[in-house]
Design a protein around this motif. Sequence first.
Motif, PDB file in Angstrom:
ATOM      1  N   THR A  70      -9.636   8.551  -0.886  1.00  0.00           N
ATOM      2  CA  THR A  70      -9.088   7.200  -0.992  1.00  0.00           C
ATOM      3  C   THR A  70      -9.812   6.242  -0.042  1.00  0.00           C
ATOM      4  O   THR A  70     -10.172   5.131  -0.419  1.00  0.00           O
ATOM      5  CB  THR A  70      -7.582   7.217  -0.655  1.00  0.00           C
ATOM      6  OG1 THR A  70      -6.964   8.226  -1.444  1.00  0.00           O
ATOM      7  CG2 THR A  70      -6.946   5.889  -0.951  1.00  0.00           C
ATOM      8  N   ASP A 129     -10.712   2.409  -0.739  1.00  0.00           N
ATOM      9  CA  ASP A 129      -9.614   1.516  -0.442  1.00  0.00           C
ATOM     10  C   ASP A 129      -9.053   1.812   0.928  1.00  0.00           C
ATOM     11  O   ASP A 129      -8.311   2.778   1.111  1.00  0.00           O
ATOM     12  CB  ASP A 129      -8.532   1.661  -1.521  1.00  0.00           C
ATOM     13  CG  ASP A 129      -7.500   0.545  -1.427  1.00  0.00           C
ATOM     14  OD1 ASP A 129      -7.158   0.167  -0.290  1.00  0.00           O
ATOM     15  OD2 ASP A 129      -7.050   0.061  -2.471  1.00  0.00           O
ATOM     16  N   VAL A 154       0.907   4.276  -3.004  1.00  0.00           N
ATOM     17  CA  VAL A 154       0.630   5.715  -2.824  1.00  0.00           C
ATOM     18  C   VAL A 154       1.873   6.573  -3.027  1.00  0.00           C
ATOM     19  O   VAL A 154       1.769   7.751  -3.365  1.00  0.00           O
ATOM     20  CB  VAL A 154      -0.008   6.043  -1.453  1.00  0.00           C
ATOM     21  CG1 VAL A 154      -1.373   5.411  -1.348  1.00  0.00           C
ATOM     22  CG2 VAL A 154       0.881   5.656  -0.296  1.00  0.00           C
ATOM     23  N   GLN A 192      -4.907   1.539   1.099  1.00  0.00           N
ATOM     24  CA  GLN A 192      -4.179   2.740   0.666  1.00  0.00           C
ATOM     25  C   GLN A 192      -4.504   3.927   1.562  1.00  0.00           C
ATOM     26  O   GLN A 192      -3.643   4.741   1.863  1.00  0.00           O
ATOM     27  CB  GLN A 192      -4.530   3.083  -0.778  1.00  0.00           C
ATOM     28  CG  GLN A 192      -3.827   2.185  -1.783  1.00  0.00           C
ATOM     29  CD  GLN A 192      -4.278   2.505  -3.192  1.00  0.00           C
ATOM     30  OE1 GLN A 192      -4.465   3.662  -3.544  1.00  0.00           O
ATOM     31  NE2 GLN A 192      -4.449   1.487  -4.003  1.00  0.00           N
ATOM     32  N   ASN A 249       0.823  -1.217   0.000  1.00  0.00           N
ATOM     33  CA  ASN A 249       0.000   0.000   0.000  1.00  0.00           C
ATOM     34  C   ASN A 249       0.857   1.267   0.000  1.00  0.00           C
ATOM     35  O   ASN A 249       0.534   2.248  -0.663  1.00  0.00           O
ATOM     36  CB  ASN A 249      -0.934   0.020   1.204  1.00  0.00           C
ATOM     37  CG  ASN A 249      -2.007  -1.039   1.099  1.00  0.00           C
ATOM     38  OD1 ASN A 249      -2.584  -1.241   0.033  1.00  0.00           O
ATOM     39  ND2 ASN A 249      -2.259  -1.742   2.202  1.00  0.00           N
TER      40      ASN A 249
END
Lengths: 289, 306
Positions: free
Chosen positions: B262, B273, B60, B276, B56
Amino acid sequence: MTTAPTMAAPMAERGLVGTLGRAGLVQILLIANTFLMLFPVVIMVFSGFKSNVEIFQQPFAIPDFTNLENFVRIATETTFPRYMFNSIFVTGTSIGLILMLGTMAAYAIGRYEFFGASFLLLFFIAGLTLPLKLAIIPLFILFRDMGILNTHLSLIAVYVAMGLPSTVFIMTGFLRSLPRELEDAARMDGASEARIMFKIMLPLCKPALIISAIHNLVPIWNDFFFPLVFIQQDSLKTLPQGLTTFIGEYNTDWGVMFAGLTLAALPITVLYIILSRQFINGMTSGALK
Amino acid sequence: MLNFRLTGRGLWIAFLIIPPLAVMVTFVAYPIVSALAYAFYDWNGLQRGEFVWFENFRIVLFQEPFAEWTRRAFMHNVIVFFSLMVVQNGFGFILAYALWREPFGAAFHRVAVFLPVVLSTVIIGFLWKLFFHPIFGVVNQSLRAVGLDDLAQPWLGQSETALGALIFVNAWAWVGFPTLVFLAGLQRIPPELLDAARMETDNEWILIRKIVWPLIAPSATIVFILLFIGSFNWFELPYIMVGLDGSPFGSTDVLGLYFYRTAFGNQSAGVQDFGQGSALAVLIFAFIAVVAAFWTVRLRRREIQI
C-alpha cells in the motif's frame, strides 16, 4: 483443567523411560534437533562447491572442496565484495556511534543526579517497545527532505536510533552498579569529570559495552527492511539487500546461489562460533532482567 | 584537556545527554508522531494533500476490496502467531528443559540451536526457498529418498501448504531464541527448591506444572510478548519466500506485506498511497501496543502469584 493430560503424560514418559532411560531420551531429542538445525546449513555449504548437475542428481553427496569455481565467479563477476564492504562500513559506523552516544546518555543518567533523569531514562527505554518499521513512511519523507535518501547516512541514522534504547538500558544498569567510592576518590585528587569518566569508569564498562555491541550487531548486520526502502543504487546496497539482487541475476545457477548464501553467512557465523557465549548473552540480554 | 568542572557540572551533563537525545527525538519520536498525523491526510504520491479526518481508516477497514485484504492479512497474522506459539515456543521450552539437565554435549547443542538466529532472514529465506523447490529441492528429494514420494509436493506453490511452510521455516530459524531464554530462566531456579519439591513427588509433569513453570514465568512473559510483536510485524521472510503479493493467490498475505504494498506499491501495480499506508501502520501499531500492554500486565500478575 482436565486431569487427562496429567495422567497420560507421566505414563507415556514412564513407558519410554523404561526402555531408553531418561538420559537416553534427552540425548535422542537433542541430537535429532541439532541434526535438523545443522543439516540445512551443511547442505548449503556443500552445494556451494557443486555444479547444477551435481546438486540436482546428488544433493546430499560430499562435494570436491577444491572446486572453487562458484566462489571465483562471485568474486570476479559480481558486485558481491562491494555489498560486503558496504555492510561492514554501515554496521561498524552504526555500532561505534551507538556505543558512543549510548554511553554518554547512560553515564549522565546513571552517574549524576539531576532533575528529569528518570524521565529521560523512561524516554529512551520507551524506544525499546516501538517497532520503528511502522514509522517507515515519515522516515522516508524526513530523509527525502534532508536529502539523504539513497545514502548510507539514512541507514546509519535509523540504526543508531534503533540501537540507542537497548544500549542506554544496558549501560545505565551497569554504570549504576559501579561503586561511588571510585569516583569520589578521584574527585578528591582533583580529577575533572571528563577525566573520571574516561580514565576510571569507562575501562570498567568493557563487558557491558561488548554485550551492547553484540546485541546491536546482529539485527543491524542482518537488516533488510530499511535498505529495501532507502537504497536504490546498486553500489550502495548492503549484503542482505544485495543478496536479493544477486539471487535474481543467477536464479538458474544453483551452485552460484548456494555459494553466495554461504559467503553471506560466513562472517557472522565465524564470529558467532568464536564468541558464542557473548553472542547468546548479548542477544538474549534484552529479554533478561 | 579542558577542565569541565570550571564550566560547571550542568554543562557537562548537557554535553553528554543532548546528542543522544537529539537522535532519539529526530529519528524515533518525531517519525512516530508524524506517522499518526499522516494517516489523517490525503496523499498524492509523495505530496501531502488535504486533511481528511478518518477517511483513510474508513477505506482500509470498511471499503471493499481493501477491507477484505486487511481482514485476510490480519487472519494470517493470527494463524502465524498461534502456530509459532505452539511450535516455536513450545518446542523451545522442551529443548530448554532437555539442555537444563546438562547432558553430554549440552554446550555443543546450545551453540547449534542458536546458529540460525544469528543468520540474516534473507539468507534463511532464500536457502529454504531453494530447499522447497518442487523438483530439485532438498525437502522433496529427501522425501523421495525415504520412499515418501506421495508427500513430495510444491510446498510454496499451493495455497494449502504455503503459509505452513513459512511458519515451519520461521520456527526453524528462531527456536533457539526461546530455548535459550527459557534455559536462562531455568538455570536461575534455586537448586534447594527443586530438591525440596523432589522429596514430595517423583512426577516430572507435576514438578514442571507446579514448580518449574511458575518460576520461569518472567522468561515466558518476555518470549510470548516478543513473539506477539514479531508475528504482527512479519515481513522479511514472506517477502523473500513468497513475494510482495503473498503468493499463491494471497494465501500468505500478511499485514507487513499488505502495508508495504500500500505504501510503496509493487512492481506490477505502481500505485502507492501514503495515506492508506499510514492508516494501516497506525492500526497495526495500536493493535500491537494495546494487546501487548494488557497481556504484559496479565502475565506479570501471574509472575507475582507464585
